[in-house]
Design an enzyme around this catalytic site. Structure first.
Site, mmCIF file in Angstrom:
data_model
loop_
_atom_site.group_PDB
_atom_site.id
_atom_site.type_symbol
_atom_site.label_atom_id
_atom_site.label_comp_id
_atom_site.label_asym_id
_atom_site.label_seq_id
_atom_site.Cartn_x
_atom_site.Cartn_y
_atom_site.Cartn_z
ATOM 1 N N SER A 1 -9.252 -0.876 -8.620
ATOM 2 C CA SER A 1 -10.458 -0.761 -9.194
ATOM 3 C C SER A 1 -10.172 0.124 -10.590
ATOM 4 O O SER A 1 -9.089 0.582 -10.834
ATOM 5 C CB SER A 1 -11.324 0.210 -8.462
ATOM 6 O OG SER A 1 -12.609 0.209 -9.078
ATOM 7 N N ILE B 1 -1.676 -1.226 5.951
ATOM 8 C CA ILE B 1 -1.607 -1.992 4.437
ATOM 9 C C ILE B 1 -0.059 -2.475 4.218
ATOM 10 O O ILE B 1 0.407 -3.436 3.904
ATOM 11 C CB ILE B 1 -1.949 -1.176 3.360
ATOM 12 C CG1 ILE B 1 -3.525 -0.683 3.582
ATOM 13 C CG2 ILE B 1 -1.946 -1.941 1.941
ATOM 14 C CD1 ILE B 1 -4.659 -1.772 3.541
ATOM 15 N N CYS C 1 -6.236 6.195 5.344
ATOM 16 C CA CYS C 1 -6.345 6.315 6.687
ATOM 17 C C CYS C 1 -7.027 7.564 6.961
ATOM 18 O O CYS C 1 -7.605 8.095 5.714
ATOM 19 C CB CYS C 1 -4.712 6.529 7.167
ATOM 20 S SG CYS C 1 -3.811 5.126 6.765
ATOM 21 N N ASP D 1 6.122 2.977 3.616
ATOM 22 C CA ASP D 1 6.297 3.484 2.148
ATOM 23 C C ASP D 1 6.192 5.228 2.288
ATOM 24 O O ASP D 1 6.688 5.780 1.293
ATOM 25 C CB ASP D 1 5.377 3.220 1.340
ATOM 26 C CG ASP D 1 3.728 3.307 1.711
ATOM 27 O OD1 ASP D 1 3.055 4.143 1.284
ATOM 28 O OD2 ASP D 1 3.226 2.741 2.695
#
EC number: 6.3.5.4
Length: 557
Positions: free
Chosen positions: A353, A53, A2, A101
């Site tokens: 990643s 998300i 964000c 979260d």
């Protein structure tokens, strides 16, 4: 990821401050295109550009506590939010309004004041504001996976922003917010909350000395780190270059993808087949390696190509998003910038990643030149502490440019506790008898399997030599960038480089060109001083490419 902006204790008239904050926040909208929110008191304001998300329906920010006297704007993910939420509810003092979260941060602040940031397991940058006390707290995750800048305005107000571009025109002084610290209005000082022995300059504790101890500890901690980062309510995937690090991430994700990690694998995932993504010039080393891994793991693989000219054309945009002129970072970020656009076009919002492994295990080829194990460890520590200026910056801003979030399990705190307390002799590029061995030997060895067990990766991948991302996407990529700089920067202009750039003077035409592009968007010494340059400690320093290291040449000739 964000985008957050906070302006605190401003003397600006409230309506003008609101307009200014909204305008500046829009500079961060690429980071959070899903929604935007704002909270304002008489002299302070928090904004949030959201990329949803987790907690899609009711996780909009800024978040407010029960009586709406404390507001929070956050960029990031808190991976231990369920345990924190459970403990906070058990006190009987808190009511949660959302499934975000990040909401536990609000209530931890209510209970503990400034002294709670060390309890968070995640990647984050946040500002929490207390209206009653007219006080605030800002903090950044331990390694700096998530970007944050702090600025000072001439009226005495303090500003925070996810990217420099939102504060550079209004603050007379600004800088990257140091990772592993918080900043409180009560003291107006940075306080380090993340204090493991290795980051404080001490030698590793040496708790893990034998291979019998080291190998299972690495494997277990890393697997847990990957699984925790699979938490998502939206489609996600993995960046897969075909090298060791991204391939290990993809392998572990594929082993857990069929069940939802959000409910501890009790129900079947609605996105059970993993999508993997790779990019490069045609016939680049990474492309074939990534295809081989994808075939082995049975991922839905997406391969994209770009040309050198397309990369050159994108350089101004890449530098605008990255907010750096570092050569290595720009070389590696341009393909990642292209790939992130393709990923977003597919409807994927989050990817895992492999950043951080090379710093932790000494994976860069120049580490072969380390004089001894102690110097090897010191260099690993130095590289990790600088990650926020290089690989973390690249990974975050290249993906956030298109509204994609990247997660990096190698930088998990618990994994770092294991990996940085290994006896350094297990990491160096030779054994006890002085015989050479491949970089990141101990990590590779940890994921070897016994006979009869399904291998995490084929041996050809597990023991493939390191390619820096900018090399692996195609060797002609770097050659093309150098040739372009030769054409763009005349000998006469380059000879005057010290008069153009007396501070941090470029040493190559490529570096000169990127500095010019940077200064056109981010002029002035304050902007320049936010940048660090990636330079190998041993070996070739003029060209940071892995190909410039002799060990790479010896394995490819």
């Amino acid at each position: 990821m964000c985008g957050i902006l906070a302006i605190l204790n401003s003397l600006e008239e409230a309506s003008k401050l609101r307009k200014k904050a909204l305008s500046l926040s829009s500079r961060l909208r690429h980071r959070g295109p899903d929604w935007n929110g704002i909270y304002q008191s008489s002299d302070s304001i928090l904004t949030h550009e959201r990329l949803a998300i987790v907690g899609l329906e009711n996780g909009a920010q800024p978040l407010l506590n029960e009586d709406e006297t404390i507001a929070l704007t956050v960029n990031g993910e808190i991976y231990n939010h369920e345990k924190l939420r459970e403990d906070l509810v058990a006190t009987g003092k808190h009511t949660f309004k959302t499934h975000s979260d990040c909401e536990p941060i609000l209530h931890l602040y209510e209970d503990k004041g400034d002294d709670f940031v060390h309890m968070l397991d995640g990647d984050f940058a946040f500002v929490v504001y207390n209206k009653k006390a007219n006080s605030f707290l800002a903090a950044r995750d331990p390694i700096g996976v998530v970007p944050l800048y702090i600025g000072w305005h001439k009226d005495g107000s303090i500003w925070f922003s996810s990217e420099m571009k939102a504060i550079k025109d209004d603050c007379y002084k600004f800088q990257p917010f140091p990772p592993g610290h918080y900043f409180s209005s009560k003291t107006k000082e940075f306080v380090r909350y993340y204090k493991p022995n290795w980051i404080m300059g001490d030698s590793p504790s040496g708790v893990l000395k034998s291979e019998e101890q080291v190998l299972p500890a690495i494997k277990e901690a890393f697997e847990q780190a990957v699984v925790s980062r699979m938490m998502s309510d939206v489609p996600y995937g993995v960046l897969l270059s075909g090298g060791l690090d991204s391939s290990l991430v993809a392998s572990i994700v594929s082993r857990h993808a069929e069940q939802r990690v959000e409910d501890h694998e009790k129900s079947r995932a609605w996105w059970p087949r993993i999508h993997s993504f790779c990019i490069g010039l045609k016939d680049a080393p990474d492309l074939k390696a990534a295809r081989d891994v994808a075939d082995y793991l049975q991922t839905v693989h997406h391969e994209y190509h770009f040309t050198v000219q397309e990369g050159i054309d994108a350089l101004p945009d890449v530098i605008k998003h990255l907010e750096t002129y570092d050569v290595t970072t720009i070389r590696a970020s341009t393909p990642m910038y292209f790939l992130s656009r393709k990923i977003k076009a597919m409807g994927v919002k989050m990817v895992l990643s492999g950043e951080g492994s090379d710093e932790i295990f000494g994976g860069y080829l120049y580490f072969h030149n380390a004089p001894d194990a102690n110097e090897f460890h010191v260099e690993c520590c130095r590289r990790i502490k600088a990650l926020h200026s290089f690989d973390c910056l690249r990974a975050n801003k290249s993906t956030a440019a298109w509204g994609v979030e990247v997660r990096v399990p190698f930088l998990d705190q618990r994994f770092l506790d294991v990996a940085m307390n290994i006896d350094p002799s297990h990491k160096v590029c030779h054994d006890d008898q002085g015989k050479k061995r491949m970089e990141k030997y101990i990590l590779r060895k940890a994921f070897e399997t016994k006979e009869g067990e399904k291998p995490y990766l084929p041996s050809s991948v597990l023991w493939r030599q390191k390619e820096q991302f900018s090399d692996g996407v195609g060797y002609s990529w770097i050659d093309g960038l150098k040739e372009n700089a030769e054409n763009e920067v005349s000998d006469e202009e380059f000879a005057k480089r010290e008069s153009y750039f007396p501070d941090d003077t470029p040493t190559t035409k490529e570096a000169f060109l990127y500095r010019k592009m940077f200064e056109a968007i981010y002029p002035g010494k304050e902007c320049m001083e936010t940048v660090q340059r990636w330079i190998p400690t041993w070996g070739a320093s003029q060209d940071p490419s892995g190909r410039a290291q002799k060990v790479h040449l010896s394995t490819t000739e």
